[in-house]
Design a protein around this motif. Structure first.
Motif, mmCIF file in Angstrom:
data_model
loop_
_atom_site.group_PDB
_atom_site.id
_atom_site.type_symbol
_atom_site.label_atom_id
_atom_site.label_comp_id
_atom_site.label_asym_id
_atom_site.label_seq_id
_atom_site.Cartn_x
_atom_site.Cartn_y
_atom_site.Cartn_z
ATOM 1 N N UNK A 272 23.113 73.381 -31.172
ATOM 2 C CA UNK A 272 23.054 73.749 -29.661
ATOM 3 C C UNK A 272 23.817 74.971 -29.226
ATOM 4 N N UNK A 273 22.747 76.107 -28.652
ATOM 5 C CA UNK A 273 23.566 77.311 -28.548
ATOM 6 C C UNK A 273 24.108 77.179 -27.105
ATOM 7 N N UNK A 274 24.065 76.165 -26.335
ATOM 8 C CA UNK A 274 24.904 76.036 -25.203
ATOM 9 C C UNK A 274 26.310 76.370 -25.514
ATOM 10 N N UNK A 275 26.616 75.992 -26.827
ATOM 11 C CA UNK A 275 28.146 76.122 -26.926
ATOM 12 C C UNK A 275 28.353 77.566 -27.525
ATOM 13 N N UNK A 276 29.139 78.236 -26.924
ATOM 14 C CA UNK A 276 29.230 79.764 -26.844
ATOM 15 C C UNK A 276 30.457 79.790 -27.910
ATOM 16 N N UNK A 277 31.412 78.982 -27.898
ATOM 17 C CA UNK A 277 32.616 79.453 -28.892
ATOM 18 C C UNK A 277 33.085 78.096 -29.405
ATOM 19 N N UNK A 278 33.778 77.915 -30.584
ATOM 20 C CA UNK A 278 34.101 76.652 -31.167
ATOM 21 C C UNK A 278 35.657 76.801 -31.824
ATOM 22 N N UNK A 279 36.172 75.516 -32.025
ATOM 23 C CA UNK A 279 37.285 75.590 -32.839
ATOM 24 C C UNK A 279 37.488 74.436 -33.687
ATOM 25 N N UNK A 280 37.719 74.439 -35.062
ATOM 26 C CA UNK A 280 37.877 73.570 -35.860
ATOM 27 C C UNK A 280 39.484 73.275 -35.996
ATOM 28 N N UNK A 281 40.120 72.126 -35.604
ATOM 29 C CA UNK A 281 41.468 71.951 -35.746
ATOM 30 C C UNK A 281 41.858 71.117 -36.921
ATOM 31 N N UNK A 282 42.284 71.526 -38.106
ATOM 32 C CA UNK A 282 42.755 70.909 -39.158
ATOM 33 C C UNK A 282 41.609 69.989 -39.608
ATOM 34 N N UNK A 283 40.276 70.370 -39.801
ATOM 35 C CA UNK A 283 39.224 69.466 -40.090
ATOM 36 C C UNK A 283 38.596 70.059 -41.322
ATOM 37 N N UNK A 284 38.167 69.124 -42.278
ATOM 38 C CA UNK A 284 37.431 69.532 -43.658
ATOM 39 C C UNK A 284 36.035 69.407 -43.308
ATOM 40 N N UNK A 285 35.294 70.385 -43.346
ATOM 41 C CA UNK A 285 33.891 70.357 -43.052
ATOM 42 C C UNK A 285 32.965 69.871 -44.383
ATOM 43 N N UNK A 286 31.998 69.127 -44.288
ATOM 44 C CA UNK A 286 30.899 68.772 -45.076
ATOM 45 C C UNK A 286 29.647 69.309 -44.612
ATOM 46 N N UNK A 287 29.271 69.460 -43.609
ATOM 47 C CA UNK A 287 27.760 69.640 -43.284
ATOM 48 C C UNK A 287 27.750 71.148 -43.331
ATOM 49 N N UNK A 288 26.759 71.889 -44.102
ATOM 50 C CA UNK A 288 26.656 73.209 -44.531
ATOM 51 C C UNK A 288 26.073 73.694 -43.200
ATOM 52 N N UNK A 289 26.626 75.359 -43.104
ATOM 53 C CA UNK A 289 26.281 75.917 -42.054
ATOM 54 C C UNK A 289 24.782 76.360 -42.206
ATOM 55 N N UNK A 290 24.057 76.836 -40.956
ATOM 56 C CA UNK A 290 22.644 77.359 -41.302
ATOM 57 C C UNK A 290 22.611 78.276 -42.071
ATOM 58 N N UNK A 291 21.479 78.797 -42.711
ATOM 59 C CA UNK A 291 21.226 79.661 -43.838
ATOM 60 C C UNK A 291 21.893 80.835 -43.179
ATOM 61 N N UNK A 292 21.499 81.473 -41.944
ATOM 62 C CA UNK A 292 22.179 82.581 -41.680
ATOM 63 C C UNK A 292 23.446 82.526 -41.099
ATOM 64 N N UNK A 293 24.156 81.539 -41.195
ATOM 65 C CA UNK A 293 25.583 81.494 -40.676
ATOM 66 C C UNK A 293 25.693 81.112 -39.289
ATOM 67 N N UNK A 294 26.679 81.441 -38.702
ATOM 68 C CA UNK A 294 27.017 81.409 -37.263
ATOM 69 C C UNK A 294 27.391 82.524 -36.670
#
Length: 410
Positions: A272-294
């Protein structure tokens, strides 16, 4: 000696662990209640009949505005519940906080008595009043009149850790609201121990009982991303579900989450491109990022025990995420922090004299979390430069800036 465990490793969301006292007298009734919510067990059963010396409370917001709050019950008829397919529409509870014109008459309740009862029961705690956790003192006022001009307030979405109620992020939400943000914390149904709906129904944690590998965590992160997009639709669409939704500036929306909620922030931003900025606080990520990254701004904020660059184990997870972030980015670690330090639980356990594995006081950890989260959104949603985000600060010496390429933090 024991330590607080990450949400991902739990088989029972509030399973009991051994704890030890701080060097001061505990108020045991409150102590036991907080232990139930944070996965901790009584130190000494002999003193379990002692009464709490004071109601637990959250630190006051630091912004200029009083804070109002309300809740929304939302139903997405376009999809069944991902965890209970027989439920044909995904239902969510959302708590909203916002700057208010003036304090209201009724201070908001932290959680319902029934939610408190189920959380305590889940921790096998029977020696304290069942409604103890519903008495945590907050600083927001229910349905106070909002302050602000139309389309003037940025929106921040919050997502809690797995098994946790959305209320665990109340202190952060109240602080952001006092600084002029609308904040929406999502209760992800069947992913938390207890969630109450307006008709009195209380759902419990289906995912807590599941055996979860990477595929299940990916499903959870992507499911939360769908929840976030739906909530944004309901708040910013043609017929918004909040009567004051016109205050929201739809061009300035961000997201932050803790633990599984932080990991889900990346999936939500990718979807969702409506989200302009984001924070991960102490969370291990499993879902891969899009091929082109973020390419949008992103902050990683965590504890050194898990996320020090170059450290074997889950630090490699963040290193992989870091490589896929192509916009503004920072990797910050808070010395002495435990997993709970970034939530209300870090504050509450300190009040009752129990350890959660942290070497930093909960109030201090919350002050740091609030300050850096607010600085991040002020810079990237309000376009107000924040030197705090550029280099280490003498005011916050616990915060280390990491350079993953060099495997260093300073």
């Amino acid at each position: 000696m024991s330590q607080m465990i990450d949400d991902r490793t739990r088989t029972k969301p509030f399973a009991l662990l051994t704890t030890w006292r701080r060097g001061r007298r505990a108020a045991v009734a409150g102590l036991v209640a907080v232990m139930a919510v944070s996965g901790l067990a009584p130190v000494a059963a002999a003193s379990a009949s002692a009464s709490a010396s004071a109601e637990p409370y959250l630190p006051a917001p630091t912004g200029a505005r009083p804070v109002g709050t309300t809740s929304l019950h939302l139903k997405d008829a376009s999809r069944p519940d991902p965890w209970v397919p027989s439920v044909k529409a995904r239902e969510l509870m959302v708590s909203l906080w916002y700057p208010a014109e003036s304090p209201g008459r009724h201070r908001a309740r932290y959680m319902t008595p029934k939610e408190s009862e189920l959380l305590l029961k889940d921790g096998d705690i029977t020696s304290v009043p069942a409604d103890t956790l519903s008495k945590v003192r907050t600083h927001a006022f229910t349905d106070a009149r909002p302050a602000g001009r139309p389309h003037s307030l940025p929106l921040v979405v919050l997502s809690p850790g797995h098994s946790k109620p959305r209320s665990e992020l109340t202190a952060l939400a109240e602080d952001l609201a006092s600084r002029g943000y609308v904040v929406a914390a999502i209760g992800h149904t069947y992913e938390n121990v207890a969630q109450t709906f307006p008709d009195g129904r209380v759902t419990t944690c289906v995912t807590c009982e599941m055996k979860k590998g990477p595929a299940e965590w990916v499903k959870l992160e992507k499911g939360r991303a769908a929840d976030v997009s739906f909530v944004l639709d309901e708040l910013t669409g043609a017929r918004p579900k909040w009567k004051y939704a016109r205050l929201i500036d739809t061009s300035r929306i961000g997201m932050s989450g803790q633990s599984a909620g932080g990991a889900s922030t990346l999936s939500a931003m990718a979807a969702d491109r409506r989200l302009r900025a984001g924070i991960d606080v102490d969370g291990t990520v499993e879902a891969p990022l899009p091929e082109g990254g973020l390419s949008r701004p992103f902050l990683l904020l965590g504890k050194p025990a898990t996320y020090t660059p170059g450290k074997p184990g889950t630090a490699a997870n963040w290193e992989s995420v870091w490589a896929g972030l192509h916009g503004w980015k920072r990797w910050l670690l808070v010395d002495g922090a435990a997993h709970t330090s970034f939530t209300d639980l870090g504050v509450l356990v300190d009040q009752f004299g129990i350890e959660d594995g942290a070497d930093i006081p909960g109030v201090r950890a919350m002050a740091i979390t609030r300050r850096y989260v607010a600085a991040f959104f002020d810079q990237h949603l309000r376009k107000k430069p924040q030197p705090l985000l550029d280099q280490p600060s003498a005011s916050y010496p616990e915060v280390k800036f990491c350079a993953p390429e060099k495997k260093t933090c300073a």
